[in-house]
Motif scaffolding. Structure first.
Motif, PDB file in Angstrom:
ATOM      1  N   LEU A  35      58.912   2.286  42.593  1.00 50.54           N
ATOM      2  CA  LEU A  35      60.573   1.940  42.639  1.00 50.54           C
ATOM      3  C   LEU A  35      60.451   0.341  43.632  1.00 50.54           C
ATOM      4  O   LEU A  35      62.182  -0.297  43.384  1.00 50.54           O
ATOM      5  N   ALA A  36      59.777   0.525  44.797  1.00 50.92           N
ATOM      6  CA  ALA A  36      60.433  -0.773  45.520  1.00 50.92           C
ATOM      7  C   ALA A  36      59.749  -2.148  44.665  1.00 50.92           C
ATOM      8  O   ALA A  36      60.401  -3.072  44.942  1.00 50.92           O
ATOM      9  N   SER A  37      58.403  -2.183  44.264  1.00 59.78           N
ATOM     10  CA  SER A  37      58.607  -3.206  43.402  1.00 59.78           C
ATOM     11  C   SER A  37      58.946  -3.752  42.737  1.00 59.78           C
ATOM     12  O   SER A  37      58.911  -4.513  42.369  1.00 59.78           O
ATOM     13  N   VAL A  38      59.452  -2.842  41.626  1.00 58.68           N
ATOM     14  CA  VAL A  38      60.878  -2.966  39.798  1.00 58.68           C
ATOM     15  C   VAL A  38      61.802  -3.440  41.419  1.00 58.68           C
ATOM     16  O   VAL A  38      61.734  -4.619  40.464  1.00 58.68           O
ATOM     17  N   VAL A  39      62.441  -3.503  42.243  1.00 54.41           N
ATOM     18  CA  VAL A  39      63.390  -4.653  42.579  1.00 54.41           C
ATOM     19  C   VAL A  39      63.052  -5.647  44.027  1.00 54.41           C
ATOM     20  O   VAL A  39      63.520  -6.062  44.798  1.00 54.41           O
ATOM     21  N   GLY A  40      62.002  -5.407  43.631  1.00 57.96           N
ATOM     22  CA  GLY A  40      60.744  -6.826  45.089  1.00 57.96           C
ATOM     23  C   GLY A  40      60.496  -6.446  46.541  1.00 57.96           C
ATOM     24  O   GLY A  40      60.826  -7.591  46.814  1.00 57.96           O
TER      25      GLY A  40
END
Length: 170
Positions: A35-40
């Motif tokens: 989830l954190a990688s989806v928002v960068g």
């Protein structure tokens, strides 16, 4: 039930609980990391890199090196066997908890990331600690009483030399 059997059950239980908790922690952290990688805010490799660095940590080497050096001192001064027993109990309770956690993380990384590096090192360290336990507790405890002064110093010297080598290079 002999104390030795109780100790092994406690060690195995600690190992299994820590392995299961680490496995599920990895799964939860992987979901959060995704989830954190989806928002960068993170990368897909971050979690695996963190866990992999744990397996190459020198903390486990330090635990084993301290234990070997404690064994060397106990051989020279047999009254220190009580200290060695305490160090051994701490090694197994803490060490196998850590190794159980690494095993759980390694299993999760292997299943979800196809990288078995962490699991391999967790197994290797586990086998080294068990071998060391049997070598020192079973072999040396009974034989130290029968050793003469010179043999005692030779065995203690070997362990005292192996301990820093383990700490620095293995």
């Amino acid at each position: 039930m002999p104390e030795q059997q109780i100790q092994w059950k406690r060690i195995a239980g600690s190992f299994a609980v820590m392995a299961a908790c680490a496995f599920f922690l990895f799964v939860l952290a992987a979901v959060l990391n995704y989830l954190a990688s989806v928002v960068g805010l993170s990368s897909q490799e971050r979690l695996t890199a963190i866990i992999t660095s744990l397996s190459s940590s020198s903390t486990l080497q330090a635990i084993m090196a301290i234990w070997l050096f404690t064994a060397a001192l106990a051989i020279v001064a047999p009254r220190l066997w009580g200290v060695l027993s305490i160090a051994t109990a701490l090694l197994f309770d803490i060490g196998y908890g850590v190794l159980g956690a690494l095993t759980g993380f390694g299993l999760a990384i292997g299943i979800f990331g196809s990288n078995w590096y962490v699991l391999m090192w967790a197994v290797i360290y586990s086998l080294l600690v068990v071998a060391g336990y049997f070598a020192v507790k079973r072999w040396l405890v009974s034989d130290v009483q029968a050793m003469d002064g010179r043999a005692r110093w030779i065995v203690a010297g070997i362990l005292a030399i192996v301990a820093p080598i383990l700490l620095l290079w293995l």
